[in-house]
Scaffold this motif. Sequence first.
Motif, PDB file in Angstrom:
ATOM      1  N   TYR A  13      -7.571  32.425 -18.256  1.00  0.00           N
ATOM      2  CA  TYR A  13      -7.648  32.764 -19.675  1.00  0.00           C
ATOM      3  C   TYR A  13      -6.765  31.730 -20.377  1.00  0.00           C
ATOM      4  O   TYR A  13      -5.538  31.829 -20.312  1.00  0.00           O
ATOM      5  CB  TYR A  13      -7.116  34.172 -19.925  1.00  0.00           C
ATOM      6  N   ALA A  18      -5.646  34.001 -13.796  1.00  0.00           N
ATOM      7  CA  ALA A  18      -5.732  35.425 -13.452  1.00  0.00           C
ATOM      8  C   ALA A  18      -6.187  35.642 -12.007  1.00  0.00           C
ATOM      9  O   ALA A  18      -5.899  36.686 -11.418  1.00  0.00           O
ATOM     10  CB  ALA A  18      -6.687  36.132 -14.404  1.00  0.00           C
ATOM     11  N   PRO A  37      -4.143  47.336  -7.796  1.00  0.00           N
ATOM     12  CA  PRO A  37      -3.509  48.044  -8.908  1.00  0.00           C
ATOM     13  C   PRO A  37      -3.886  47.419 -10.252  1.00  0.00           C
ATOM     14  O   PRO A  37      -4.540  46.374 -10.302  1.00  0.00           O
ATOM     15  CB  PRO A  37      -2.017  47.878  -8.616  1.00  0.00           C
ATOM     16  N   ASN A  38      -3.442  48.070 -11.304  1.00  0.00           N
ATOM     17  CA  ASN A  38      -3.653  47.567 -12.651  1.00  0.00           C
ATOM     18  C   ASN A  38      -3.190  46.115 -12.772  1.00  0.00           C
ATOM     19  O   ASN A  38      -2.123  45.782 -12.277  1.00  0.00           O
ATOM     20  CB  ASN A  38      -2.796  48.427 -13.600  1.00  0.00           C
ATOM     21  N   GLY A  39      -3.983  45.264 -13.385  1.00  0.00           N
ATOM     22  CA  GLY A  39      -3.586  43.880 -13.589  1.00  0.00           C
ATOM     23  C   GLY A  39      -3.836  42.982 -12.401  1.00  0.00           C
ATOM     24  O   GLY A  39      -3.526  41.786 -12.431  1.00  0.00           O
ATOM     25  N   ALA A  40      -4.432  43.514 -11.325  1.00  0.00           N
ATOM     26  CA  ALA A  40      -4.651  42.718 -10.114  1.00  0.00           C
ATOM     27  C   ALA A  40      -5.696  41.626 -10.320  1.00  0.00           C
ATOM     28  O   ALA A  40      -5.690  40.610  -9.618  1.00  0.00           O
ATOM     29  CB  ALA A  40      -5.094  43.626  -8.966  1.00  0.00           C
ATOM     30  N   GLY A  41      -6.608  41.861 -11.267  1.00  0.00           N
ATOM     31  CA  GLY A  41      -7.664  40.875 -11.505  1.00  0.00           C
ATOM     32  C   GLY A  41      -9.059  41.401 -11.193  1.00  0.00           C
ATOM     33  O   GLY A  41     -10.016  40.629 -11.114  1.00  0.00           O
ATOM     34  N   LYS A  42      -9.188  42.722 -11.057  1.00  0.00           N
ATOM     35  CA  LYS A  42     -10.486  43.319 -10.686  1.00  0.00           C
ATOM     36  C   LYS A  42     -11.551  43.067 -11.751  1.00  0.00           C
ATOM     37  O   LYS A  42     -12.666  42.634 -11.437  1.00  0.00           O
ATOM     38  CB  LYS A  42     -10.318  44.839 -10.461  1.00  0.00           C
ATOM     39  N   SER A  43     -11.210  43.356 -13.010  1.00  0.00           N
ATOM     40  CA  SER A  43     -12.200  43.140 -14.082  1.00  0.00           C
ATOM     41  C   SER A  43     -12.507  41.654 -14.230  1.00  0.00           C
ATOM     42  O   SER A  43     -13.658  41.268 -14.456  1.00  0.00           O
ATOM     43  CB  SER A  43     -11.683  43.690 -15.413  1.00  0.00           C
ATOM     44  N   THR A  44     -11.476  40.833 -14.087  1.00  0.00           N
ATOM     45  CA  THR A  44     -11.681  39.381 -14.189  1.00  0.00           C
ATOM     46  C   THR A  44     -12.656  38.901 -13.114  1.00  0.00           C
ATOM     47  O   THR A  44     -13.500  38.038 -13.371  1.00  0.00           O
ATOM     48  CB  THR A  44     -10.325  38.656 -14.039  1.00  0.00           C
ATOM     49  N   GLU A  84     -15.736  47.799 -17.373  1.00  0.00           N
ATOM     50  CA  GLU A  84     -14.611  48.690 -17.647  1.00  0.00           C
ATOM     51  C   GLU A  84     -14.749  49.259 -19.065  1.00  0.00           C
ATOM     52  O   GLU A  84     -15.188  48.556 -19.964  1.00  0.00           O
ATOM     53  CB  GLU A  84     -13.332  47.854 -17.544  1.00  0.00           C
TER      54      GLU A  84
END
Length: 235
Positions: A13, A18, A37-44, A84
Motif C-alpha cells: 500500500y 503488507a 490474527p487481525n492485521g496479518a494480511g488476510k484481506s490483502t 470482508e
Amino acid sequence: MSYLEIENLSAFYGKAQALTDISITVQPGEIVAVVGPNGAGKSTLLDSIMGLVKIDGDIRLRGHSLVGRTPSEIVRHGVGYAPERFNLFPYMSVRDNLMVGAFTARDDIQSNLSMVHSLFPRLEEREGQETSTQSGGERQMVSFGRALMTSPELLLVDEPTIGLAPKICHEIAEVLRKLNKEYGLTVVITEQNANFALSLASRIYVLESGRMQTSGTADELRNDKRLLEAYFGGH
Ligand SMILES: Nc1ncnc2c1ncn2[C@@H]1O[C@H](COP(=O)(O)OP(=O)(O)O)[C@@H](O)[C@H]1O
Ligand SMILES: [Mg+2]
C-alpha cells in the motif's frame, strides 16, 4: 501444475509492505484456509488475487497469470469473491444485491439464482428486504450469494464467521461444504477462528505480520503449538 499458484507474492500500500514472499498452492476441489490474527494480511492476500492491490510475484490460475488483469477480468476467469464486511448496498434489496454479482454471468442468472435460493432459502423469502435491516448472518449469506452469481469455479471468502453466532457459523460451514462437494467449487477462506478453519479445510496456511509462519494439513496442524501461538500469542 496446481489449480491456483501464488508464488513469492509481496503486496504494497504505497510504500508500506503488507505481504512478504507468500507462496500458496491450491489443488482443484480443495478447501484451503489462510489463518492469522487481525492485521496479518488476510484481506490483502485475497484482494491481491482479485487484482485490487499492487503486488510483486506471480498468481496463476490454471497456469495463466492473473497479474495485471482487472478485477472484472479475474471474475470472468471464474473467481468469486465474498469480501470482508460484505460491501453490500445497504439500501438495495436482497435480490438487487444478488443481481450486482450477475454482471459477468448473463446466461446463468436463473440457474445461479436457483442455486443461491436452494442454499439460502431465507434469501428467497426475504428477497425484497433492504440489506441494511438484515442480521449479520443474513448479510453474510447475501455476500456469498452475490459471489455465487458470478458463476465461480474458485470461491474466495474473507473471514466467513467474523462477528457471527456459533449456530450461524455452523450453517456457513455446511454451505461451504456443500458448495465444495455438490457444486464442485474450490474454496479459499481466511479466518481468525482457527477451530472453524481446522474443521472445514483440508490444508491450512498460517499468516502473521504479512509473512507465512507455517502450513500443513489440518491433521498436522491440529496439534501444532505454533498454530496456537499464532492465534493466541502463546497464552
Ligand atoms: N488500504 C490500506 N492502506 C494502507 N495499509 C493497509 C490498507 N489495508 C490494509 N493495510 C495494512 O496492511 C496490513 C494487512 O492488513 P489486512 O490485509 O487488512 O489484514 P487482515 O485482513 O489479516 O486483518 C495491516 O498492517 C494493515 O494496516
Ligand atoms: Mg481482513
